[in-house]
Structures are given as C-alpha cells and as structure tokens.
Design a protein around this motif. Structure first.
Motif, PDB file in Angstrom:
ATOM      1  N   THR A  71       8.917  -5.640  -2.385  1.00 21.63           N
ATOM      2  CA  THR A  71       7.731  -5.804  -3.215  1.00 21.63           C
ATOM      3  C   THR A  71       6.743  -4.685  -2.957  1.00 21.63           C
ATOM      4  OG1 THR A  71       6.495  -7.104  -1.592  1.00 21.63           O
ATOM      5  CG2 THR A  71       8.021  -8.305  -3.048  1.00 21.63           C
ATOM      6  N   LEU A  72       5.770  -4.595  -3.837  1.00 19.69           N
ATOM      7  CA  LEU A  72       4.706  -3.611  -3.684  1.00 19.69           C
ATOM      8  C   LEU A  72       3.955  -3.848  -2.381  1.00 19.69           C
ATOM      9  CD1 LEU A  72       2.440  -2.234  -6.430  1.00 19.69           C
ATOM     10  CD2 LEU A  72       1.346  -3.254  -4.456  1.00 19.69           C
ATOM     11  N   VAL A  73       3.773  -5.103  -2.003  1.00 15.41           N
ATOM     12  CA  VAL A  73       3.084  -5.435  -0.750  1.00 15.41           C
ATOM     13  C   VAL A  73       3.888  -4.928   0.445  1.00 15.41           C
ATOM     14  CG1 VAL A  73       2.298  -7.328   0.720  1.00 15.41           C
ATOM     15  CG2 VAL A  73       1.921  -7.430  -1.754  1.00 15.41           C
ATOM     16  N   ASP A  74       5.228  -4.998   0.371  1.00 13.82           N
ATOM     17  CA  ASP A  74       6.075  -4.474   1.451  1.00 13.82           C
ATOM     18  C   ASP A  74       5.830  -2.985   1.651  1.00 13.82           C
ATOM     19  OD1 ASP A  74       7.272  -6.961   1.813  1.00 13.82           O
ATOM     20  OD2 ASP A  74       8.875  -6.532   0.382  1.00 13.82           O
ATOM     21  N   VAL A  75       5.789  -2.262   0.545  1.00 12.30           N
ATOM     22  CA  VAL A  75       5.555  -0.818   0.615  1.00 12.30           C
ATOM     23  C   VAL A  75       4.172  -0.530   1.199  1.00 12.30           C
ATOM     24  CG1 VAL A  75       5.359   1.320  -0.704  1.00 12.30           C
ATOM     25  CG2 VAL A  75       7.096  -0.371  -1.339  1.00 12.30           C
ATOM     26  N   ALA A  76       3.177  -1.271   0.736  1.00 12.64           N
ATOM     27  CA  ALA A  76       1.809  -1.072   1.223  1.00 12.64           C
ATOM     28  C   ALA A  76       1.727  -1.332   2.719  1.00 12.64           C
ATOM     29  CB  ALA A  76       0.849  -1.984   0.466  1.00 12.64           C
ATOM     30  N   SER A  77       2.420  -2.370   3.188  1.00 10.93           N
ATOM     31  CA  SER A  77       2.404  -2.701   4.611  1.00 10.93           C
ATOM     32  C   SER A  77       3.014  -1.580   5.439  1.00 10.93           C
ATOM     33  CB  SER A  77       3.155  -4.016   4.838  1.00 10.93           C
ATOM     34  OG  SER A  77       3.184  -4.347   6.216  1.00 10.93           O
ATOM     35  N   ARG A  78       4.150  -1.061   4.992  1.00  8.94           N
ATOM     36  CA  ARG A  78       4.795   0.037   5.721  1.00  8.94           C
ATOM     37  C   ARG A  78       3.932   1.287   5.731  1.00  8.94           C
ATOM     38  NH1 ARG A  78      10.529   0.336   5.821  1.00  8.94           N
ATOM     39  NH2 ARG A  78      10.241   2.584   6.220  1.00  8.94           N
ATOM     40  N   ALA A  79       3.203   1.510   4.635  1.00 15.35           N
ATOM     41  CA  ALA A  79       2.378   2.713   4.521  1.00 15.35           C
ATOM     42  C   ALA A  79       1.026   2.565   5.204  1.00 15.35           C
ATOM     43  CB  ALA A  79       2.168   3.064   3.049  1.00 15.35           C
ATOM     44  N   GLY A  80       0.654   1.328   5.529  1.00 17.88           N
ATOM     45  CA  GLY A  80      -0.642   1.096   6.145  1.00 17.88           C
ATOM     46  C   GLY A  80      -1.789   1.268   5.181  1.00 17.88           C
ATOM     47  N   VAL A  81      -1.543   0.950   3.909  1.00 15.19           N
ATOM     48  CA  VAL A  81      -2.592   1.057   2.886  1.00 15.19           C
ATOM     49  C   VAL A  81      -2.626  -0.257   2.119  1.00 15.19           C
ATOM     50  CG1 VAL A  81      -2.309   3.554   2.661  1.00 15.19           C
ATOM     51  CG2 VAL A  81      -0.993   2.015   1.172  1.00 15.19           C
ATOM     52  N   SER A  82      -3.564  -0.366   1.193  1.00 17.74           N
ATOM     53  CA  SER A  82      -3.655  -1.572   0.374  1.00 17.74           C
ATOM     54  C   SER A  82      -2.635  -1.515  -0.759  1.00 17.74           C
ATOM     55  CB  SER A  82      -5.059  -1.710  -0.215  1.00 17.74           C
ATOM     56  OG  SER A  82      -5.288  -0.699  -1.180  1.00 17.74           O
ATOM     57  N   ALA A  83      -2.311  -2.684  -1.309  1.00 19.38           N
ATOM     58  CA  ALA A  83      -1.410  -2.748  -2.454  1.00 19.38           C
ATOM     59  C   ALA A  83      -2.009  -2.018  -3.655  1.00 19.38           C
ATOM     60  CB  ALA A  83      -1.122  -4.204  -2.811  1.00 19.38           C
ATOM     61  N   ILE A  84      -3.323  -2.020  -3.737  1.00 19.71           N
ATOM     62  CA  ILE A  84      -3.994  -1.323  -4.842  1.00 19.71           C
ATOM     63  C   ILE A  84      -3.704   0.172  -4.789  1.00 19.71           C
ATOM     64  CG2 ILE A  84      -6.256  -0.661  -5.762  1.00 19.71           C
ATOM     65  CD1 ILE A  84      -7.251  -3.443  -4.996  1.00 19.71           C
ATOM     66  N   THR A  85      -3.672   0.732  -3.572  1.00 24.17           N
ATOM     67  CA  THR A  85      -3.395   2.168  -3.428  1.00 24.17           C
ATOM     68  C   THR A  85      -1.984   2.494  -3.885  1.00 24.17           C
ATOM     69  OG1 THR A  85      -4.943   2.350  -1.583  1.00 24.17           O
ATOM     70  CG2 THR A  85      -3.288   4.081  -1.789  1.00 24.17           C
ATOM     71  N   VAL A  86      -1.005   1.656  -3.509  1.00 30.12           N
ATOM     72  CA  VAL A  86       0.375   1.888  -3.951  1.00 30.12           C
ATOM     73  C   VAL A  86       0.459   1.796  -5.474  1.00 30.12           C
ATOM     74  CG1 VAL A  86       2.760   1.075  -3.831  1.00 30.12           C
ATOM     75  CG2 VAL A  86       1.302   1.014  -1.789  1.00 30.12           C
ATOM     76  N   SER A  87      -0.214   0.810  -6.047  1.00 29.24           N
ATOM     77  CA  SER A  87      -0.226   0.658  -7.502  1.00 29.24           C
ATOM     78  C   SER A  87      -0.832   1.878  -8.170  1.00 29.24           C
ATOM     79  CB  SER A  87      -1.013  -0.598  -7.883  1.00 29.24           C
ATOM     80  OG  SER A  87      -1.085  -0.726  -9.289  1.00 29.24           O
ATOM     81  N   ARG A  88      -1.883   2.421  -7.555  1.00 31.58           N
ATOM     82  CA  ARG A  88      -2.545   3.595  -8.128  1.00 31.58           C
ATOM     83  C   ARG A  88      -1.626   4.816  -8.095  1.00 31.58           C
ATOM     84  NH1 ARG A  88      -7.667   3.441  -5.642  1.00 31.58           N
ATOM     85  NH2 ARG A  88      -8.258   2.029  -7.330  1.00 31.58           N
ATOM     86  N   VAL A  89      -0.830   4.943  -7.050  1.00 31.81           N
ATOM     87  CA  VAL A  89       0.133   6.048  -6.977  1.00 31.81           C
ATOM     88  C   VAL A  89       1.084   6.003  -8.167  1.00 31.81           C
ATOM     89  CG1 VAL A  89       2.134   6.916  -5.702  1.00 31.81           C
ATOM     90  CG2 VAL A  89       0.022   6.385  -4.488  1.00 31.81           C
ATOM     91  N   LEU A  90       1.480   4.794  -8.569  1.00 28.93           N
ATOM     92  CA  LEU A  90       2.423   4.634  -9.668  1.00 28.93           C
ATOM     93  C   LEU A  90       1.758   4.745 -11.032  1.00 28.93           C
ATOM     94  CD1 LEU A  90       4.472   1.654  -8.203  1.00 28.93           C
ATOM     95  CD2 LEU A  90       5.194   4.034  -8.360  1.00 28.93           C
ATOM     96  N   ARG A  91       0.519   4.306 -11.121  1.00 28.57           N
ATOM     97  CA  ARG A  91      -0.139   4.247 -12.427  1.00 28.57           C
ATOM     98  C   ARG A  91      -1.100   5.398 -12.670  1.00 28.57           C
ATOM     99  NH1 ARG A  91       0.047  -0.813 -14.901  1.00 28.57           N
ATOM    100  NH2 ARG A  91      -1.956  -0.442 -15.899  1.00 28.57           N
ATOM    101  N   GLU A  92      -1.811   5.844 -11.627  1.00 30.47           N
ATOM    102  CA  GLU A  92      -2.794   6.913 -11.766  1.00 30.47           C
ATOM    103  C   GLU A  92      -2.657   7.887 -10.589  1.00 30.47           C
ATOM    104  OE1 GLU A  92      -6.632   4.914 -13.749  1.00 30.47           O
ATOM    105  OE2 GLU A  92      -6.010   3.892 -11.904  1.00 30.47           O
ATOM    106  N   PRO A  93      -1.526   8.577 -10.497  1.00 30.69           N
ATOM    107  CA  PRO A  93      -1.245   9.408  -9.323  1.00 30.69           C
ATOM    108  C   PRO A  93      -2.287  10.488  -9.059  1.00 30.69           C
ATOM    109  CG  PRO A  93       0.264   9.911 -11.128  1.00 30.69           C
ATOM    110  CD  PRO A  93      -0.462   8.660 -11.509  1.00 30.69           C
TER     111      PRO A  93
END
Length: 345
Positions: A12-34
């Motif tokens: 999930t997006l939350v899994d990626v955010a946890s591994r990266a040490g960032v919020s889920a919003i940041t991961v979403s922004r990478v995909l939607r508004e890089p």
C-alpha cells in the motif's frame, strides 16, 4: 531486493511512506504532482515504489476524486500515420503528469464516435480529446453536457463547444493548388481518401483555386472513402490517368497518397517534376527523403496533440483556458516534386 507479496498482501501507499520515513501525502504527491517534491526525495521514493512493487489503486483513486485520471482520445483511424505525430504530441505533454491516456478508434463512423464519447463520459473520464468527424451536431450536444473538459481538433470554420485546436484545411489546400498553378501546371488532379470533414474541406479548397483559375474539371477529382494509403495513391493515379490522360499534376490530400503517386510515376517513367507535378499534405517524416523530396503542406500535427493535451491539463486543474478556437496555421514546404514557379525558373 524487493519481496513479492500475495494478493492479500498488496503493498500500500502507507507501506511505501513508512519505509521512506515520510507521510502518505508526500508519496501521493510524488505520483500526482512530482514537480512539488525535491528531486532527491522524489528519486528515493520512486526507487522504493519500484522495489516494493507498489501499484496505485486506480479504482480507489477514482472514487476519491472527481475523475479517474484518464484522458480519452478518439481518433478516426489508428493506422493513419498523420495521427501518430498527433498522438506523440499528446503523450509528450502528459508524460510528466499523473494522467494516463486511453485511445479509441472511431473508424470514421459517426455512430461509433457518439458511442465512444458516451462511454468515456460514463467512466468519469478526466477529459476527452476528439479528433474525429468534427462538426457533427449530435456529438457537439454531448460535449455541451460533458462534466469534464473536452477539446476538439477541428477546422477553423467550425463552431464547437469547449476548446478547439484548429487548422484551416480549405485555405491550406487552396494555397497549395495556387502554387501548383503558378508553377505552370494546368490539368491538376486531386486524389483523396476518408471523406470526413477534413477531406471535404481540402477538396473545397482545391476546387476554389481551380475555379478561380478557370481550370476546374470535376473529372480530375478522385476519392476512395477509406484510410489513405500508398497503395491507394497508386490506384487513384491509374484511374485518374485513364479518365484524364492529359493530367499533368496531382494535389494529394495526404502524404501517403502522394508517395503512391510518386511510385506510380516512376513505374510509368514519368519525370517528376518536369513532366508531372506532385504536392502532398501533412509533411510526414518520409516527405523530405523521397526521391525527389516531396513538396507538401506542413500541418503542425505534433503541436496540435500537445496543445490539445495541455488544454485538458489546464481545464482539469481549473486554470484559465485559451481562446475557444486556436488556429495553429500551416506552411507550404517547397521541395522538388514541383517545378519552380514561372518567373523563378
């Protein structure tokens, strides 16, 4: 090394955010508004996404959004090379966004075009690019009711709802034929395919210039209502020469047709341009490398696609749209399948 998960263990997006040490919003922004994320952080998150096998859930995204992040693109033929450059322009503009593209072939059918427009509208599509049978009132009525931005690729003479990316096909053809007349050709034929709005307007432009010069003869006009091909150009020239053996030049409504005409002239040992003149339309990539190089009308196909996609991106983002109809113009490219104009020889 990433670990493959079973269906019940989908990353999930939350899994990626946890591994990266960032919020889920940041991961979403990478995909939607890089562009809103620093390049170093963006690259690290993208590498994690690839390593962990994360695939965004588009269905969930569509439910959470007012659209499904898809641009529907309707074209009359996926085999017509003119539309390849047009589609490349669309993809270039969309590449660095979160939107994806869904193509559909309307097969030059009004009924199919209407069916595809209705289907895209029912799918919560983010935007639609319509490059088909322009000016059909039934389609325009659908466009007026659309809840998403719609861009039509049209002729400047057509009034359409929404944004129109336009070229004056009648004026472009008329200018080409005037140039052929100035080069000393008198019995100028026309060969064309796909009797859609663009083809009709190119024929109108040809006819207007021939009438003005006192050279019009309906026997010089030959069409096949199908996607233009090189083989069609060969066939149409043979037909034209049987009916009008004194024909001394041909205006082709497509470069593929012009290539076939050139091949047929070579088979018949007709010297181009001294004995026979040829002018194409679109300026496809092969036009400059034929022998002799093809004189043609350059239509900004790549830019048409790019500007159409840009209008959709701007519309979805709520930014001001450009004028209702954007005329991108045309250019006559003089090469060596026509003689030099009289007085310049």
């Amino acid at each position: 090394m990433g670990v493959k998960r079973g269906r019940s263990e989908r990353t999930t997006l939350v899994d990626v955010a946890s591994r990266a040490g960032v919020s889920a919003i940041t991961v979403s922004r990478v995909l939607r508004e890089p562009e809103k994320v620093s390049s170093s952080l963006r690259q690290r998150i993208l590498e994690l996404i690839d390593d962990m096998g994360y695939v965004p859930d588009q269905a969930a995204r569509a439910l959470a959004s007012r659209h499904n992040s898809t641009f529907g693109v309707l074209v009359p033929s996926l085999t017509n090379r003119a539309f390849i450059s047009f589609m490349q322009g669309i993809e270039e503009r969309v590449r660095d966004t979160h939107f994806r593209i869904q193509y559909a072939n309307t097969h030059n059918s009004r009924d199919e075009e209407q069916r595809q427009v209705k289907l895209l509208m029912s799918q919560n599509t983010a935007g639609i690019i319509l490059a088909g049978l322009e000016g059909v009132e039934a389609v325009n009525e659908l466009v007026r009711r659309a809840s998403c931005p719609v861009v039509q690729v049209v002729d400047v003479g057509l009034q359409t709802p929404g944004v129109g990316i336009a070229v004056d096909h009648s004026d472009a053809a008329a200018a080409a034929v005037r140039h052929m007349i100035a080069c000393g050709y008198k019995r100028i034929g026309l060969v064309g395919g796909s009797l859609d709005e663009r083809g009709r307007r190119r024929t109108d432009g040809y006819s207007r210039s021939m009438v003005q010069a006192g050279l019009y003869d309906p026997n010089l006009i030959h069409h096949e209502n199908a996607t233009p091909t090189t083989q069609m150009g060969c066939r149409l020239l043979r037909r034209l020469m049987r009916i009008c053996p004194d024909v001394d030049a041909v205006f082709c409504e497509n470069d593929d047709l012009a290539l076939g005409v050139l091949f047929e002239c070579q088979r018949l040992d007709k010297k181009v341009p001294d004995e026979f003149g040829i002018c194409g339309y679109n300026d496809l990539d092969f036009a400059s490398v034929t022998e002799p190089p093809l004189t043609t009308v350059r239509i900004p196909l790549f830019e048409m696609g790019f500007r159409a996609a840009d209008a959709l991106v701007r519309g979805v983002d709520g930014r001001p749209s450009e004028p209702n109809t954007i005329n991108l113009g045309y250019e006559l490219i003089e090469r060596r399948t026509l003689r030099r104009p009289i007085g310049q020889q």
